[in-house]
Design an enzyme around this catalytic site. Sequence first.
Site, PDB file in Angstrom:
ATOM      1  N   SER A 102       0.880  -1.178   0.000  1.00 23.09           N
ATOM      2  CA  SER A 102       0.000   0.000   0.000  1.00 23.09           C
ATOM      3  C   SER A 102       0.914   1.223   0.000  1.00 23.09           C
ATOM      4  O   SER A 102       1.270   1.739   1.057  1.00 23.09           O
ATOM      5  CB  SER A 102      -0.895   0.002   1.234  1.00 23.09           C
ATOM      6  OG  SER A 102      -1.604  -1.202   1.334  1.00 23.09           O
ATOM      7  N   LYS A 178      -6.633   2.203  -2.896  1.00 25.80           N
ATOM      8  CA  LYS A 178      -6.336   1.416  -1.688  1.00 25.80           C
ATOM      9  C   LYS A 178      -6.340   2.311  -0.433  1.00 25.80           C
ATOM     10  O   LYS A 178      -6.895   1.952   0.602  1.00 25.80           O
ATOM     11  CB  LYS A 178      -4.978   0.724  -1.849  1.00 25.80           C
ATOM     12  CG  LYS A 178      -4.414   0.093  -0.603  1.00 25.80           C
ATOM     13  CD  LYS A 178      -5.264  -1.056  -0.081  1.00 25.80           C
ATOM     14  CE  LYS A 178      -4.785  -1.514   1.294  1.00 25.80           C
ATOM     15  NZ  LYS A 178      -5.680  -2.482   1.897  1.00 25.80           N
ATOM     16  N   LYS A 247      -0.426   4.989   8.313  1.00 32.17           N
ATOM     17  CA  LYS A 247       0.213   5.396   7.044  1.00 32.17           C
ATOM     18  C   LYS A 247      -0.829   5.485   5.923  1.00 32.17           C
ATOM     19  O   LYS A 247      -0.847   6.435   5.144  1.00 32.17           O
ATOM     20  CB  LYS A 247       1.296   4.364   6.680  1.00 32.17           C
ATOM     21  CG  LYS A 247       1.833   4.496   5.269  1.00 32.17           C
ATOM     22  CD  LYS A 247       2.188   3.168   4.585  1.00 32.17           C
ATOM     23  CE  LYS A 247       1.166   2.114   4.659  1.00 32.17           C
ATOM     24  NZ  LYS A 247       1.355   0.937   3.827  1.00 32.17           N
TER      25      LYS A 247
HETATM   26  P1  NAD Z   1       4.992  -6.643   7.516  1.00 31.23           P
HETATM   27  O1  NAD Z   1       5.681  -5.594   8.294  1.00 31.23           O
HETATM   28  O2  NAD Z   1       4.431  -7.839   8.234  1.00 31.23           O
HETATM   29  O3  NAD Z   1       5.976  -7.217   6.367  1.00 31.23           O
HETATM   30  C1  NAD Z   1       6.847  -6.406   5.639  1.00 31.23           C
HETATM   31  C2  NAD Z   1       8.102  -7.222   5.312  1.00 31.23           C
HETATM   32  O4  NAD Z   1       8.970  -6.394   4.533  1.00 31.23           O
HETATM   33  C3  NAD Z   1       8.884  -7.679   6.543  1.00 31.23           C
HETATM   34  O5  NAD Z   1       9.135  -9.071   6.482  1.00 31.23           O
HETATM   35  C4  NAD Z   1      10.181  -6.861   6.467  1.00 31.23           C
HETATM   36  O6  NAD Z   1      11.312  -7.564   6.984  1.00 31.23           O
HETATM   37  C5  NAD Z   1      10.292  -6.635   4.976  1.00 31.23           C
HETATM   38  N1  NAD Z   1      11.131  -5.488   4.649  1.00 31.23           N
HETATM   39  C6  NAD Z   1      11.123  -4.246   5.197  1.00 31.23           C
HETATM   40  N2  NAD Z   1      12.037  -3.460   4.598  1.00 31.23           N
HETATM   41  C7  NAD Z   1      12.639  -4.210   3.651  1.00 31.23           C
HETATM   42  C8  NAD Z   1      13.659  -3.969   2.691  1.00 31.23           C
HETATM   43  N3  NAD Z   1      14.246  -2.775   2.590  1.00 31.23           N
HETATM   44  N4  NAD Z   1      14.018  -4.981   1.879  1.00 31.23           N
HETATM   45  C9  NAD Z   1      13.435  -6.199   1.964  1.00 31.23           C
HETATM   46  N5  NAD Z   1      12.470  -6.500   2.861  1.00 31.23           N
HETATM   47  C10 NAD Z   1      12.078  -5.508   3.673  1.00 31.23           C
HETATM   48  O7  NAD Z   1       3.853  -5.900   6.687  1.00 31.23           O
HETATM   49  P2  NAD Z   1       2.517  -6.526   6.056  1.00 31.23           P
HETATM   50  O8  NAD Z   1       1.431  -6.466   7.073  1.00 31.23           O
HETATM   51  O9  NAD Z   1       2.864  -7.794   5.351  1.00 31.23           O
HETATM   52  O10 NAD Z   1       2.178  -5.383   4.983  1.00 31.23           O
HETATM   53  C11 NAD Z   1       2.879  -5.249   3.756  1.00 31.23           C
HETATM   54  C12 NAD Z   1       2.146  -4.225   2.911  1.00 31.23           C
HETATM   55  O11 NAD Z   1       0.808  -4.666   2.670  1.00 31.23           O
HETATM   56  C13 NAD Z   1       2.022  -2.835   3.577  1.00 31.23           C
HETATM   57  O12 NAD Z   1       2.137  -1.830   2.616  1.00 31.23           O
HETATM   58  C14 NAD Z   1       0.615  -2.879   4.187  1.00 31.23           C
HETATM   59  O13 NAD Z   1       0.086  -1.569   4.358  1.00 31.23           O
HETATM   60  C15 NAD Z   1      -0.122  -3.708   3.143  1.00 31.23           C
HETATM   61  N6  NAD Z   1      -1.303  -4.451   3.611  1.00 31.23           N
HETATM   62  C16 NAD Z   1      -1.290  -5.139   4.801  1.00 31.23           C
HETATM   63  C17 NAD Z   1      -2.427  -5.857   5.182  1.00 31.23           C
HETATM   64  C18 NAD Z   1      -2.474  -6.651   6.481  1.00 31.23           C
HETATM   65  O14 NAD Z   1      -3.573  -7.082   6.881  1.00 31.23           O
HETATM   66  N7  NAD Z   1      -1.372  -6.904   7.145  1.00 31.23           N
HETATM   67  C19 NAD Z   1      -3.547  -5.896   4.349  1.00 31.23           C
HETATM   68  C20 NAD Z   1      -3.507  -5.220   3.123  1.00 31.23           C
HETATM   69  C21 NAD Z   1      -2.371  -4.509   2.755  1.00 31.23           C
END
Ligand code: NAD
Length: 302
Positions: A102, A178, A247
């Site tokens: 997102s 989104k 965010k």
């Molecule tokens: P999360 O924090 O669980 O996972 C993010 C991952 O990215 C982590 O494993 C982290 O180690 C990795 N990461 C961070 N910086 C990095 C880098 N520079 N290089 C490589 N890896 C890196 O987050 P999430 O909940 O999986 O969300 C991911 C995205 O999806 C976000 O943008 C969030 O807003 C969106 N989203 C989340 C949900 C939800 O229910 N969790 C639902 C829809 C959308």
Amino acid sequence: MAKDEKIGFIGIGNMGWPMASNVLKGGFEVNVFDANTALTQKFAQEVGGRACPNLADLGERSDMVVTMLPTGPIVTNVMLEMEDGGLRRHLKEGTIVVDMSSSEPVGTQKLAAELAKAGVTLIDAPVSGGTPGAKAGTLTLMIGGEDDDAIAKITPLLETMGKNLFRTGPVGSGHAVKSLNNYCAAASYAAVAESLIIGKKFGVDPKTVLDIINVSTGRSLTSEHAFPGQVLPRKFAAGFSLALLTKDVEISGGLADACGIDAPVNAAVRKLFHESNDDQPGADFTAALQTWEKKNGVALND
Ligand code: NAD
């Protein structure tokens, strides 16, 4: 059935892990990379695919790349800066990058222009449906981009993760929609939380208020799932962080500002979520109301 395209998947956190698992199940070869290298190795051992030690390794092995990272600036960093020049240096011309995070829409448009200089196409395809939808492969996808050929190429990949696929317009428009969706979810959470707090102060059991909302006109996905499943039992573990929802609300507010739209409800929700996020760093989004309970001297579980 095995597919020809090799997929690079970057970011295997709460959402990325189940999504990458479904891409593998869909017959694609998957190369995973995450800043948390222990996580990539765990994924390769438990689910399959290749744990890439760095971006160069992933880039050289992938025809299409999916990013599922916390924020747009992190996606840009991975693409253009990390490891001395970013992933872009290691991608073949014609590679398609799908940013399913997102991210912030204006930043996405700038990144698309940068990647285009290297012959790489960026499509945004953020998702809705949370971790349950990610596990089930039933996410809603909002696809921004006008390159019909590129979108046709990535559709079989996207179909391993999502059920409802919408085209939203030019690159960045998926990210715009989104943020607006998540703003609506956040506004609904805030309104239900406020209602339960007011009801409690007036002397009505929060469960009674919620039960009534959930068979009446005030109900929403948040009131039907987050409140009975996470908030009232004080679990606060939906798997989506308060920081990420804050965010998203901030992105939607920025979009309203950029479009010159007067959005007072958005401004109030933005303020509420910033207040909670500052008060509870690291919390799940379902815990946001704890800050508002404290501020009002009301605890729903008393
Ligand atoms: P999360 O924090 O669980 O996972 C993010 C991952 O990215 C982590 O494993 C982290 O180690 C990795 N990461 C961070 N910086 C990095 C880098 N520079 N290089 C490589 N890896 C890196 O987050 P999430 O909940 O999986 O969300 C991911 C995205 O999806 C976000 O943008 C969030 O807003 C969106 N989203 C989340 C949900 C939800 O229910 N969790 C639902 C829809 C959308």
